[in-house]
Motif scaffolding. Structure first.
Motif, mmCIF file in Angstrom:
data_model
loop_
_atom_site.group_PDB
_atom_site.id
_atom_site.type_symbol
_atom_site.label_atom_id
_atom_site.label_comp_id
_atom_site.label_asym_id
_atom_site.label_seq_id
_atom_site.Cartn_x
_atom_site.Cartn_y
_atom_site.Cartn_z
ATOM 1 N N ALA A 1 6.540 -1.149 0.456
ATOM 2 C CA ALA A 1 6.304 -0.883 -1.017
ATOM 3 C C ALA A 1 5.410 0.724 -0.300
ATOM 4 O O ALA A 1 5.868 1.970 -1.599
ATOM 5 N N HIS A 2 5.524 1.426 0.285
ATOM 6 C CA HIS A 2 5.096 2.885 0.650
ATOM 7 C C HIS A 2 6.398 3.501 0.083
ATOM 8 O O HIS A 2 7.826 3.106 0.113
ATOM 9 N N LEU A 3 5.909 5.214 -0.855
ATOM 10 C CA LEU A 3 7.506 4.892 -1.486
ATOM 11 C C LEU A 3 7.810 6.486 -0.245
ATOM 12 O O LEU A 3 7.285 6.996 0.514
ATOM 13 N N PRO A 4 9.136 6.777 -0.117
ATOM 14 C CA PRO A 4 9.877 7.920 0.154
ATOM 15 C C PRO A 4 9.371 8.790 -0.304
ATOM 16 O O PRO A 4 8.803 8.774 -0.795
ATOM 17 N N ARG B 1 2.772 -2.846 -6.982
ATOM 18 C CA ARG B 1 2.689 -4.964 -7.949
ATOM 19 C C ARG B 1 4.017 -5.057 -7.985
ATOM 20 O O ARG B 1 4.312 -6.177 -8.131
ATOM 21 N N LYS B 2 5.149 -4.251 -7.830
ATOM 22 C CA LYS B 2 6.215 -4.271 -8.408
ATOM 23 C C LYS B 2 6.801 -5.813 -6.800
ATOM 24 O O LYS B 2 7.554 -6.042 -7.316
ATOM 25 N N TYR B 3 6.160 -4.644 -5.630
ATOM 26 C CA TYR B 3 7.239 -5.482 -4.422
ATOM 27 C C TYR B 3 5.379 -7.110 -4.890
ATOM 28 O O TYR B 3 6.862 -7.930 -4.148
ATOM 29 N N HIS C 1 9.241 2.980 3.822
ATOM 30 C CA HIS C 1 9.882 2.127 2.818
ATOM 31 C C HIS C 1 11.198 1.337 2.966
ATOM 32 O O HIS C 1 11.895 2.144 3.590
ATOM 33 N N VAL C 2 11.108 0.396 2.097
ATOM 34 C CA VAL C 2 12.153 -0.459 2.149
ATOM 35 C C VAL C 2 12.883 -0.213 0.866
ATOM 36 O O VAL C 2 11.509 -1.282 -0.012
ATOM 37 N N PRO C 3 13.718 -0.853 -0.125
ATOM 38 C CA PRO C 3 14.632 -0.859 -1.342
ATOM 39 C C PRO C 3 13.163 -2.149 -1.454
ATOM 40 O O PRO C 3 13.956 -2.873 -1.055
#
Length: 404
Positions: A192-195, A272-274, A200-202
Motif C-alpha cells: 500500500a505504500h505509494l509510488p 485503508r483501501k488495501y 508498491h503493488v497496485p
C-alpha cells in the motif's frame, strides 16, 4: 537557460528528499511533488529469490542483497534505498522441527504447526521485547503447537511467491501429515505504500496475489483441513498539522486542504483501501468455505483508539469517520495513535499486538474450537527451548574439537 534552471530546481528537490530521509525525517511526510520531480521510478524486473538448498549453521540463506546504494541519478545524487527494487537478505527463524531435522535427532515431523506468513509486520511479531502477537500466541500454545515465523521483512505480495512455495508448501509436502492446522496471511502494508516506492503493488494486482495464496492452500490435496486467516494491514499514524500562532477565519479549512494533498495522508488512505480489499476477499471466501476467516486489524485498532476517553468524553468510530477525524489520518482535530498502538509512525505497539492476538484467539475459539489452546493436547516429543540451546552449544563444542 531554462534547462539550467530545471537542473538546479531538481537538484534542490532531490536534496530536500534526502534531508527528509535523515534521522528524525519522515519519507512519507515529504511533498509528492518533490518526490515525483526528484526521482524517476525505477522499473526493474521483479527480484529473484535465489536459494541455497543445503542449510548451514544459520539456517537457509536466500541469496545476497545486491548493493544498489551506489547507483546515482544523472546529477550524482544517490537514490534512497527505499526506491530500489532489491530483495532483502533473509534468514528465516528455525523452528523446533527444522532444528531436529538439521541435527538428525529429536525428529518431530508430526508436531502440530501454525504458520504465520507475511512481511515485516509478521517478522517483528515474534519479538519478546515488543510482546508481538506471534510471541503471545506461542505462549498460549506452548507445548501444544509449533508456531512458525514466516515473516519476510521488506517484501510485498508480489515478491513472496517463491518464499511461500519454498517455506510453506514445499515444507508441508516434505513433512507429510499432519498438514498445518492454521496459516495466517498478513499482507498489504508494504504493497500500500505509494509510488515511486518499489514495494508498491497496485491494488488490483495485490488482490490477484492474495487470492493466489489462498487458493494454493485451499486447492492443495495435502492441506484439506488447513484453516486460513487473512489479516488486514493496520493504519498509519500521521501527525496533526500545527495550529497557526494566531487563528484566523478559514485557517482550519486551509490546513485541511493542505493535508489532503500530502503524501502522508494519501498513504493513510491507501492503507485503508488495501485493508478494505482484504476484508472483501476474506468475506468472499468465508461465504464459500468454513476454512477461511478474516480479521480487520485496521478497523480494530482504529476503533479502540476512537473509544479512548479524552477529558472524560468518548467518541465512536462512525462519528469520527463522518467528520474525517479518525485517529492517525493527520487532518485537523484528528488525534494521533498513542504509543500503545504505534511505537513510532510505522511499527505496531504492544496494545496493537494484544488486540490482534485477542481477536485471533477469539476467532479460533468461535469458528474452529477444535484447534483452540484448551482443546489441543500437550506434546511430549518436542525438545524444550533449554534442550535446543544446550544442543546448539554441544554441537558448537563438538565442531571446535574436530577442527583442533
Amino acid at each position: 537557460m531554462d534547462s539550467v534552471k530545471s537542473v538546479l530546481r531538481r537538484m534542490g528537490q532531490a536534496r530536500t528528499v534526502l534531508r527528509g530521509l535523515e534521522p528524525g525525517g519522515s519519507f512519507e511526510n515529504l511533498p509528492s511533488s518533490a518526490l515525483s520531480a526528484a526521482f524517476s521510478p525505477l522499473r526493474q524486473p521483479p527480484p529473484s529469490f535465489p536459494m541455497r538448498r543445503s542449510p548451514d549453521a544459520n539456517g537457509f540463506e536466500l541469496g545476497t542483497s545486491k548493493n544498489l546504494s551506489s547507483r546515482l541519478d544523472e546529477f550524482g545524487v544517490p537514490f534512497p534505498e527505499e526506491l530500489l527494487e532489491k530483495p532483502p537478505l533473509i534468514k528465516p527463524t528455525w523452528s523446533v522441527s527444522e532444528y531436529g531435522e538439521l541435527h538428525g535427532e529429536h525428529r518431530v515431523d508430526d508436531y502440530p504447526r501454525f504458520y504465520f506468513f507475511g512481511d515485516s509486520l509478521t517478522d517483528r511479531a515474534f519479538k519478546e521485547d515488543e510482546k508481538g502477537f506471534g510471541w503471545l500466541l506461542r505462549k498460549q500454545y506452548e507445548g501444544k503447537v509449533e508456531i512458525v515465523n514466516r515473516g519476510f521483512s521488506g517484501y510485498n505480495s508480489k515478491w513472496l511467491h517463491d518464499a511461500f512455495q519454498d517455506f510453506i508448501i514445499d515444507v508441508a509436502e516434505k513433512r507429510g501429515p499432519p498438514a498445518p492446522l492454521l496459516i495466517t496471511i498478513w499482507l498489504g502494508y508494504e504493497d500500500a505504500h505509494l509510488p515511486p516506492l518499489a514495494v508498491h503493488v497496485p491494488l488490483k494486482e495485490f488482490e490477484q496475489h492474495l487470492r493466489r495464496y489462498v487458493r494454493a492452500i485451499l486447492d492443495h490435496p495435502g492441506m484439506k483441513d488447513t484453516r486460513i486467516v487473512l489479516i488486514t494491514p493496520p493504519p498509519t499514524n500521521v501527525k496533526q498539522p500545527q495550529e497557526p500562532p494566531i487563528p484566523f477565519p478559514g485557517s482550519t479549512e486551509i490546513q485541511r486542504n493542505m493535508v489532503l494533498r500530502t503524501r502522508a495522508h494519501r498513504t493513510w488512505l491507501s492503507k485503508r483501501k488495501y485493508a478494505e480489499k482484504v476484508v472483501e476477499i476474506g468475506e468472499e471466501f468465508e461465504d464459500k468455505t468454513l476454512r477461511v476467516a478474516v480479521i480487520d486489524l485496521w478497523y480494530s485498532v482504529t476503533r479502540w483508539a476512537c473509544s479512548e476517553e479524552i477529558n472524560g468524553v468518548s467518541t465512536g468510530f462512525d462519528e469520527l469517520d463522518e467528520i474525517d477525524t479518525l485517529p492517525g489520518c493527520g487532518l485537523p482535530k484528528a488525534k494521533v495513535f498513542r504509543e500503545e498502538i504505534f511505537s513510532d509512525s510505522i511499527h505496531l505497539g504492544k496494545k496493537a499486538h494484544e488486540i490482534l492476538a485477542s481477536e485471533l484467539l477469539d476467532l479460533i475459539r468461535g469458528r474452529w474450537p477444535e484447534i483452540s489452546p484448551e482443546s489441543l493436547p500437550l506434546q511430549e516429543q518436542a525438545p524444550s527451548d533449554q534442550e535446543r540451546m544446550f544442543g546448539v552449544i554441544a554441537d558448537t563444542i563438538a565442531g571446535m574439537k574436530e577442527i583442533h
